[in-house]
Design a protein around this motif. Sequence first.
Motif, PDB file in Angstrom:
ATOM      1  N   ALA A  63      -9.429  34.366 -13.345  1.00 47.52           N
ATOM      2  CA  ALA A  63      -9.371  33.704 -14.533  1.00 47.52           C
ATOM      3  C   ALA A  63     -10.636  32.901 -14.577  1.00 47.52           C
ATOM      4  CB  ALA A  63      -8.353  32.625 -14.442  1.00 47.52           C
ATOM      5  N   LEU A  64     -11.381  32.708 -13.539  1.00 47.68           N
ATOM      6  CA  LEU A  64     -12.973  32.130 -13.766  1.00 47.68           C
ATOM      7  C   LEU A  64     -13.839  33.168 -14.237  1.00 47.68           C
ATOM      8  CD1 LEU A  64     -14.470  29.771 -13.357  1.00 47.68           C
ATOM      9  CD2 LEU A  64     -14.949  30.432 -10.777  1.00 47.68           C
ATOM     10  N   ALA A  65     -13.621  34.460 -13.948  1.00 49.30           N
ATOM     11  CA  ALA A  65     -14.491  35.526 -14.506  1.00 49.30           C
ATOM     12  C   ALA A  65     -14.394  35.714 -15.978  1.00 49.30           C
ATOM     13  CB  ALA A  65     -14.205  36.757 -13.615  1.00 49.30           C
ATOM     14  N   ARG A  66     -13.223  35.509 -16.402  1.00 52.11           N
ATOM     15  CA  ARG A  66     -12.757  35.740 -17.860  1.00 52.11           C
ATOM     16  C   ARG A  66     -13.287  34.149 -18.490  1.00 52.11           C
ATOM     17  NH1 ARG A  66      -7.892  37.396 -15.806  1.00 52.11           N
ATOM     18  NH2 ARG A  66      -6.910  35.138 -16.249  1.00 52.11           N
ATOM     19  N   ALA A  67     -13.315  33.300 -17.891  1.00 47.57           N
ATOM     20  CA  ALA A  67     -14.148  32.061 -18.563  1.00 47.57           C
ATOM     21  C   ALA A  67     -15.428  31.947 -18.363  1.00 47.57           C
ATOM     22  CB  ALA A  67     -13.634  30.561 -17.700  1.00 47.57           C
ATOM     23  N   ARG A  68     -16.181  32.389 -17.396  1.00 47.82           N
ATOM     24  CA  ARG A  68     -17.586  32.767 -17.466  1.00 47.82           C
ATOM     25  C   ARG A  68     -17.984  33.798 -18.461  1.00 47.82           C
ATOM     26  NH1 ARG A  68     -17.979  32.504 -10.879  1.00 47.82           N
ATOM     27  NH2 ARG A  68     -18.261  30.247 -10.946  1.00 47.82           N
ATOM     28  N   GLU A  69     -17.356  34.766 -18.723  1.00 49.52           N
ATOM     29  CA  GLU A  69     -17.658  35.842 -19.852  1.00 49.52           C
ATOM     30  C   GLU A  69     -17.444  34.954 -20.889  1.00 49.52           C
ATOM     31  OE1 GLU A  69     -15.736  39.786 -21.429  1.00 49.52           O
ATOM     32  OE2 GLU A  69     -15.490  39.339 -19.324  1.00 49.52           O
ATOM     33  N   ALA A  70     -16.475  34.299 -21.350  1.00 48.20           N
ATOM     34  CA  ALA A  70     -16.365  33.703 -22.507  1.00 48.20           C
ATOM     35  C   ALA A  70     -17.390  32.836 -22.835  1.00 48.20           C
ATOM     36  CB  ALA A  70     -15.093  32.824 -22.737  1.00 48.20           C
ATOM     37  N   ALA A  71     -17.940  31.841 -21.775  1.00 44.58           N
ATOM     38  CA  ALA A  71     -18.804  30.915 -21.830  1.00 44.58           C
ATOM     39  C   ALA A  71     -20.194  31.697 -22.027  1.00 44.58           C
ATOM     40  CB  ALA A  71     -19.071  30.140 -20.682  1.00 44.58           C
ATOM     41  N   ALA A  72     -20.421  32.787 -21.513  1.00 41.85           N
ATOM     42  CA  ALA A  72     -21.602  33.621 -21.991  1.00 41.85           C
ATOM     43  C   ALA A  72     -21.635  34.031 -23.136  1.00 41.85           C
ATOM     44  CB  ALA A  72     -22.022  34.323 -20.732  1.00 41.85           C
ATOM     45  N   GLY A  73     -20.673  34.359 -23.716  1.00 43.42           N
ATOM     46  CA  GLY A  73     -20.627  35.137 -25.069  1.00 43.42           C
ATOM     47  C   GLY A  73     -21.383  34.714 -26.148  1.00 43.42           C
ATOM     48  N   THR A  77     -20.278  27.987 -30.189  1.00 45.27           N
ATOM     49  CA  THR A  77     -19.973  27.183 -29.178  1.00 45.27           C
ATOM     50  C   THR A  77     -18.586  26.934 -29.056  1.00 45.27           C
ATOM     51  OG1 THR A  77     -22.200  25.916 -29.186  1.00 45.27           O
ATOM     52  CG2 THR A  77     -20.318  24.918 -28.074  1.00 45.27           C
ATOM     53  N   ALA A  78     -17.864  26.901 -30.465  1.00 46.82           N
ATOM     54  CA  ALA A  78     -16.440  26.450 -30.271  1.00 46.82           C
ATOM     55  C   ALA A  78     -15.630  27.606 -29.898  1.00 46.82           C
ATOM     56  CB  ALA A  78     -15.841  26.120 -31.836  1.00 46.82           C
ATOM     57  N   GLU A  79     -15.895  28.806 -30.039  1.00 42.66           N
ATOM     58  CA  GLU A  79     -15.431  30.138 -29.657  1.00 42.66           C
ATOM     59  C   GLU A  79     -15.642  30.256 -28.114  1.00 42.66           C
ATOM     60  OE1 GLU A  79     -13.476  32.494 -30.800  1.00 42.66           O
ATOM     61  OE2 GLU A  79     -12.991  30.760 -32.359  1.00 42.66           O
ATOM     62  N   ARG A  80     -16.695  29.695 -27.642  1.00 42.34           N
ATOM     63  CA  ARG A  80     -17.115  30.057 -26.088  1.00 42.34           C
ATOM     64  C   ARG A  80     -16.184  28.841 -25.361  1.00 42.34           C
ATOM     65  NH1 ARG A  80     -23.288  30.307 -25.562  1.00 42.34           N
ATOM     66  NH2 ARG A  80     -23.076  28.388 -26.506  1.00 42.34           N
ATOM     67  N   VAL A  81     -16.043  27.709 -26.081  1.00 45.55           N
ATOM     68  CA  VAL A  81     -15.353  26.665 -25.399  1.00 45.55           C
ATOM     69  C   VAL A  81     -13.917  27.089 -25.361  1.00 45.55           C
ATOM     70  CG1 VAL A  81     -14.432  23.966 -25.574  1.00 45.55           C
ATOM     71  CG2 VAL A  81     -16.812  24.762 -25.965  1.00 45.55           C
ATOM     72  N   ARG A  82     -13.532  27.471 -26.584  1.00 43.22           N
ATOM     73  CA  ARG A  82     -12.042  28.161 -26.640  1.00 43.22           C
ATOM     74  C   ARG A  82     -11.738  29.190 -25.799  1.00 43.22           C
ATOM     75  NH1 ARG A  82     -11.890  28.703 -31.722  1.00 43.22           N
ATOM     76  NH2 ARG A  82     -11.120  26.799 -32.361  1.00 43.22           N
ATOM     77  N   GLY A  83     -12.622  30.056 -25.382  1.00 42.89           N
ATOM     78  CA  GLY A  83     -12.547  30.823 -24.251  1.00 42.89           C
ATOM     79  C   GLY A  83     -12.385  30.434 -22.969  1.00 42.89           C
ATOM     80  N   VAL A  84     -13.247  29.554 -22.627  1.00 44.17           N
ATOM     81  CA  VAL A  84     -13.012  28.968 -21.219  1.00 44.17           C
ATOM     82  C   VAL A  84     -11.481  28.379 -21.363  1.00 44.17           C
ATOM     83  CG1 VAL A  84     -13.990  27.035 -19.779  1.00 44.17           C
ATOM     84  CG2 VAL A  84     -15.495  28.619 -21.123  1.00 44.17           C
ATOM     85  N   LEU A  85     -11.041  27.573 -22.229  1.00 42.08           N
ATOM     86  CA  LEU A  85     -10.039  26.985 -22.134  1.00 42.08           C
ATOM     87  C   LEU A  85      -8.772  27.947 -22.017  1.00 42.08           C
ATOM     88  CD1 LEU A  85     -10.609  23.977 -24.539  1.00 42.08           C
ATOM     89  CD2 LEU A  85     -10.656  23.889 -21.935  1.00 42.08           C
TER      90      LEU A  85
END
Length: 189
Positions: A63-73, A77-85
């Motif tokens: 799950a953390l790997a998916r969150a990191r991938e989303a944050a680095a996308g 910013t809204a989409e990246r935050v949403r991906g982390v969440l």
Amino acid sequence: MGTDRLDEVLDATYDSLTRYGVRRTTMDDIASTMGVSRSAVYQYVRNKDDAFRKLAERLHAEALARAREAAAGDTSTAERVRGVLAAKLDLVLRLAGDSPHSAELLDAKARVFGDVCHGFNGSLRLLLVDLFTEAGTPAAVEPAEAADICIALVIGLESVADGRELFAPATDALLTGLLGAPVTTPTRH
């Protein structure tokens, strides 16, 4: 230690968890699920608690790997935050959907793997703080506070039956306030 074989042990541990729960699962259950002897399982884990701890670590790391991938996308910013969440919410909802027992792996108060849950939330918080620092937040809200508010939102969504359906409108509303501009979830076709 063979990673593939350890993965088989952890898969069998997860299967046993979904059937019996943490307390009722035995090393014999794990071995039986794998079709091996109990001593074969002991080559990869010290005991039942170790098996569940390693399973919790694996699920949280994924799950953390998916969150990191989303944050680095390469998105807003809204989409990246949403991906982390979403990575946090998806972990909880997936486990809860597989079995009522599976949620035991997410109990931050659990004596065996509570620190795994706590560390995971701390890592998500750091990703969010970085995203809000980069994007900026209204003067009344510090990036760390924005991160804490977001995590609190997901914890709340984890506890309601329709959390997945509420995720988009809830994050849209929250991020509109925290980012100071209207945010809407893109429609996916």
